[in-house]
Write a protein that holds these residues in place. Structure first.
Motif: not given
Ligand SMILES: [Mn+2]
Length: 294
Positions: A110, A131, A133, A137, A215
């Motif tokens: 990532h 995002q 995911d 993050d 992701d």
């Molecule tokens: Mn990620």
């Protein structure tokens, strides 16, 4: 066998349309394997390529949607290879990506997303990042864990107006990271609250230039196990398609997409890679249908 995604024509610069761009990069030894993602995705995409050897229009057919890519101008731009972050940044700058095209970056852990979005800031000024995911993050340890703090770093880019952490879940998340992101004006939509918060998000995305970073651990590991930080539970394939379709159709334009954290050296590589091939095809189809590339 063709060496391009879906047997598409290879181009050396991205002008109009959509471009598959492989990212051959891994930021840390404990993540090794992610640099091979694009190569494996291309290989697995071959079964969906036109059997007669032709490139466009693609003859990908689904019972639900019919021919999904026949009006999609899509090409393969090859790979961007790098051994470190400065090389990655430099090679991305060398890569000709015009404002009238939408890149689909595939591969890497990532951490690459920061550099991909930074590259897109040469063409766009107000970018909303969605995002997909399991994790925010957003920890503040870029030197030690760049893939775990990539959104914290991305948030510092002045062209990025807001980050939407969409679908976070599971026990690898960090409360201070989530709080920090919220304090900076970003939007957190945990997986268990998607139903409640989706409509408001879609309203917010109207008229916005959106970059989607995907992701692979967003997906339920039952359909995508080959990733470095699989998180039990999470959305099914069709649930994921629904969210992608809604986000894409609500945005003014998708300026770029990445699919990161696929590690084909982990168990379940063929299943995960095939899931990604299909997500890319569907994403291309939604962008063709709902967005303008100009
Ligand atoms: Mn990620």
């Amino acid at each position: 066998m063709s060496d391009t995604f879906l047997g598409l024509s290879k181009k050396s610069q991205a002008l109009n349309g959509f471009y598959f761009i492989g990212i051959e990069f891994c930021s840390a030894e404990y993540l090794l394997g992610v640099e091979k993602a694009a190569e494996v995705v291309r290989r697995l995409s071959f079964r969906y390529a036109n059997a007669d050897g032709s490139c466009l229009p693609l003859k990908v057919y689904s019972p639900e949607e019919g021919y999904i890519l026949k009006d999609t101008p899509v090409y393969d731009l090859g790979d961007i290879k790098a051994n470190n972050f400065s090389e990655l940044e430099l090679n991305l700058l060398k890569c000709k990506i015009g404002k009238k095209c939408t890149p689909i970056f595939v591969g890497g852990d990532h951490s690459v997303t920061y550099y991909l979005i930074k590259r897109m800031t040469t063409n766009y000024k107000d970018i909303v990042v969605v995002q997909f995911d399991a994790h925010s993050d957003f920890i503040d340890e870029y030197d030690d864990y760049p893939h775990g703090s990539v959104m914290n770093e991305t948030c510092k880019l002045e062209e990025v107006t807001r980050i939407i952490h969409f679908g976070i879940r599971g026990n690898l998340n960090s409360q201070p990271a989530v709080r920090d992101s919220k304090d900076k004006g970003n939007i957190i939509i945990p997986y268990h609250k998607i139903q409640k918060k989706l409509k408001k998000l879609l309203r917010y995305l109207k008229g916005k230039n959106v970059y989607i970073t995907f992701d692979i651990d967003f997906l339920n590991p039952a359909i995508a196990p080959a990733t470095n930080c699989p998180e039990p539970g999470g959305p099914s394939y069709y649930e994921t398609l629904k969210y992608l379709k809604e986000v894409i159709s609500s945005s003014k334009k998708i300026i770029g997409v990445d699919f990161v954290e696929y590690n084909p050296t982990c168990e379940g590589s063929v299943l995960t890679g095939t899931t990604i091939v299909n997500l890319i095809m569907e994403t291309l189809s939604y962008m063709t249908k709902y967005n303008t590339t100009s």
